[in-house]
Design a protein around this motif. Structure first.
Motif, PDB file in Angstrom:
ATOM      1  N   GLN A  39       0.834  -1.204   0.000  1.00  0.00           N
ATOM      2  CA  GLN A  39       0.000   0.000   0.000  1.00  0.00           C
ATOM      3  C   GLN A  39       0.871   1.256   0.000  1.00  0.00           C
ATOM      4  O   GLN A  39       0.534   2.251  -0.652  1.00  0.00           O
ATOM      5  CB  GLN A  39      -0.933  -0.019   1.212  1.00  0.00           C
ATOM      6  N   VAL A  40       1.985   1.211   0.720  1.00  0.00           N
ATOM      7  CA  VAL A  40       2.908   2.344   0.725  1.00  0.00           C
ATOM      8  C   VAL A  40       3.563   2.474  -0.650  1.00  0.00           C
ATOM      9  O   VAL A  40       3.728   3.585  -1.188  1.00  0.00           O
ATOM     10  CB  VAL A  40       3.971   2.176   1.828  1.00  0.00           C
ATOM     11  N   GLU A  41       3.913   1.349  -1.245  1.00  0.00           N
ATOM     12  CA  GLU A  41       4.516   1.365  -2.585  1.00  0.00           C
ATOM     13  C   GLU A  41       3.567   1.949  -3.619  1.00  0.00           C
ATOM     14  O   GLU A  41       3.986   2.698  -4.517  1.00  0.00           O
ATOM     15  CB  GLU A  41       4.918  -0.061  -2.982  1.00  0.00           C
ATOM     16  N   ASP A  42       2.276   1.604  -3.508  1.00  0.00           N
ATOM     17  CA  ASP A  42       1.303   2.126  -4.466  1.00  0.00           C
ATOM     18  C   ASP A  42       1.248   3.651  -4.433  1.00  0.00           C
ATOM     19  O   ASP A  42       1.117   4.302  -5.478  1.00  0.00           O
ATOM     20  CB  ASP A  42      -0.086   1.550  -4.164  1.00  0.00           C
ATOM     21  N   VAL A  43       1.343   4.216  -3.236  1.00  0.00           N
ATOM     22  CA  VAL A  43       1.335   5.682  -3.135  1.00  0.00           C
ATOM     23  C   VAL A  43       2.615   6.254  -3.739  1.00  0.00           C
ATOM     24  O   VAL A  43       2.579   7.239  -4.489  1.00  0.00           O
ATOM     25  CB  VAL A  43       1.171   6.122  -1.668  1.00  0.00           C
ATOM     26  N   LEU A  44       3.752   5.649  -3.434  1.00  0.00           N
ATOM     27  CA  LEU A  44       5.026   6.113  -3.993  1.00  0.00           C
ATOM     28  C   LEU A  44       4.999   6.131  -5.518  1.00  0.00           C
ATOM     29  O   LEU A  44       5.516   7.050  -6.164  1.00  0.00           O
ATOM     30  CB  LEU A  44       6.157   5.207  -3.513  1.00  0.00           C
TER      31      LEU A  44
END
Length: 557
Positions: free
Chosen positions: A470-475
């Motif tokens: 989920q953090v990667e998707d935002v990045l």
């Protein structure tokens, strides 16, 4: 969840029942019906079904002449070459169990899996790197026989001659003799044999497919003929485009991988389609192959589609024959999908599968309704459960994410010589045996699944669970970021802290500090990263997907 009562956007009804058939019988059926139809296009040479089927038959009889008995293991240590196809179906035709080995394995990796599987005979090709590794394993392991196919012999005549005359360094000097046999000699031995081929049981073991080892030492998933042939039919059932025999698949995925085994090879054979194949993924060669052979479908991993986007020849390549591209093996970033579709006009859909499921579990529809960010709906005959993330004996609360569990005809029988591991991966519910995937998922009212993260990848931050994907998707929403991986690193106060590693798009000059500030302003307090590290590249697996395990080992070790 009763998937049968949900809307179905695939062209074949969910309750379709498929035929359990031995893979060589499936191959023989198509080769008999359309003997002159092309199965492989390889570097300018076309192989019809009948030619490869005859090679498979001779290979099978050659194995029997050398003492290979039903149930013995025959290993394939090959890149994408025509001899792979003949050896794959031929070994099974002899009643043997195929063991796939990556051509990128080191001597130690190959030796370990040869020993674990009990492989008696190994097929390779006279490429120095592969032959050199295989020869060392032959000398130092229980392996009895090495069969070496000729790369030049598989090429068009002029290309093969040029390889022999002008590129001798690319051909290994093979020490034929005791234990080392030429491919053509084995086929000749088979052609002269009067032996009978053994009967094949669709429920019998066909393939040992080793896992990638994300949870430790790689384990051999035991897949039957029925598992594999039904999964090929399930995959074919996703096609809404009419006559499947007219399809031409872009064969850039490596055949040794379960995704390619089902989505390319067995899928083509069950429908009579053809494969335009390259020995390994080379972006320019892939673009040329799509255009030359009029490829209609392209199963691949996200990094392949990113590589096509980055290549200067993309804009001048005719992709008009491509109907759909299917991404699997790793999460498909939303920005990549949007950019690829905008640049090519070709629909890029995400699917999902595992080694333990013969390769394919679900996919977004190729036409009509789809839901980006999901892995689509399950293929026909497949059931799903969401289990409690902490206790798989309990079903997850309604509406909450849970560990995805699967039941269906494509699910493996267990792990080779590892009943202990099988106990950990299967669970009983409602009188059925369910495969625990280790992936945390959600499911909506129309049966579209979304993978939230892997249970083992979750980061424990001060008592909270953080899903790195989920953090990667935002990045990945930041215009400068090309690839991203987030892992947990030790933190004295929080226990673990998320740390991000990224590569940048060409020409971008963002700093790690700037990206950290941008990211942390857009995510939850417990998800905030302690650092963003910019790198030239990120580790990838053998099929090109980002490798979180390797990054974690590199950073934490």
């Amino acid at each position: 969840m009763d998937v049968s009562k949900l809307p179905n956007y695939h062209p074949v009804p969910w309750d379709t029942r498929f035929e359990a058939i031995a893979l060589p019988d499936m191959f023989a059926r198509t080769a008999t019906a359309t003997p002159d139809a092309p199965l492989l296009h390889f570097l300018g040479r076309t192989y019809p079904y009948s030619a490869l089927h005859e090679q498979a038959r001779r290979f099978a009889l050659g194995l029997i002449a050398r003492g290979i008995a039903p149930g013995d293991r025959v290993g394939l240590f090959l890149p994408n070459v025509p001899s792979y196809v003949a050896a794959y179906y031929g070994a099974m035709l002899a009643g043997a169990v195929v063991v796939n080995f990556s051509p990128l394995y080191s001597v130690d990796e190959l030796s370990t899996q040869v020993a674990d599987s009990g492989t008696r005979l190994l097929v390779t090709v006279d490429v120095p790197e592969l032959y050199g590794t295989a020869e060392k394993v032959l000398q130092a392991s229980q392996l009895e026989t090495l069969v070496v196919s000729s790369l030049s012999g598989m090429l068009p005549k002029l290309k093969g001659l040029a390889l022999k005359l002008f590129a001798r360094s690319k051909i290994a000097k093979v020490a034929y003799g005791d234990g080392v046999v030429a491919w053509d000699d084995l086929l000749s031995q088979g052609a002269a044999s009067k032996a009978a081929l053994p009967p094949l049981d669709p429920q019998g073991l066909a393939l040992l497919q080793y896992t990638g080892g994300t949870t430790g030492t790689p384990k051999g998933a035991m897949l039957t003929h029925a598992n594999l042939s039904i999964n090929a039919q399930q995959t074919a059932g996703l096609n809404p485009f009419g006559d499947p025999a007219g399809e031409v698949f872009m064969g850039a995925l490596p055949f040794f991988h379960v995704f390619a085994n089902t989505a390319l090879l067995n899928h083509a054979v069950v429908t009579g389609a053809s494969i335009a194949m390259v020995p390994r993924f080379d972006t320019k060669q892939v673009l040329q192959t799509i255009e030359k052979y009029g490829a209609t479908g392209f199963p691949g991993v996200p990094t392949m589609f990113q590589a096509l986007l980055d290549h200067p020849d993309l804009a001048k390549t005719d992709l008009s024959t491509l109907k759909v591209c299917i991404s699997g093996g790793a999460p498909l970033p939303g920005p990549l999908r949007e950019k690829f579709e905008a640049a090519t006009g070709v629909r890029l859909v995400e699917g999902y599968g595992l080694t333990e499921s013969s390769g394919v579990v679900s996919a977004n529809p190729y036409e009509g309704k789809r839901k980006p960010g999901t892995i689509g709906q399950v293929v026909m005959g497949t059931e799903v459960l969401l289990l409690d993330k902490e206790n798989p004996e309990v079903i997850a609360p309604a509406g909450e994410p849970g560990e995805l569990a699967l039941h269906g005809p494509q699910i493996m029988q267990g792990y080779w010589n590892r009943p202990d591991a099988a106990k950990d991966v299967f669970v009983e519910h409602f009188g059925k045996r369910w495969l625990r995937t280790g992936d945390v998922a959600t499911v909506d009212e129309e049966g579209f699944l979304a993978i939230v993260d892997r249970i083992k990848d979750m980061i424990a931050v001060g008592g909270f669970k953080v899903f790195p994907s989920q953090v990667e998707d935002v990045l990945l929403e930041h215009e400068a970021v090309k690839e991203a991986l987030v892992i947990g690193v030790p933190d004295e106060y929080l226990g673990e802290c998320p740390k991000a590693y990224v590569t940048l798009n060409a020409g971008e000059g963002a700093t790690g500090d700037a990206l950290r500030e941008w990211l942390n302003a857009r995510i939850g307090k417990h998800e905030r990263v302690c650092d963003v590290v910019i790198r030239e590249d990120l580790p990838k697996t053998m099929i090109g997907k980002l490798d979180r395990k390797a990054l974690r080992a590199e950073v934490l070790d």
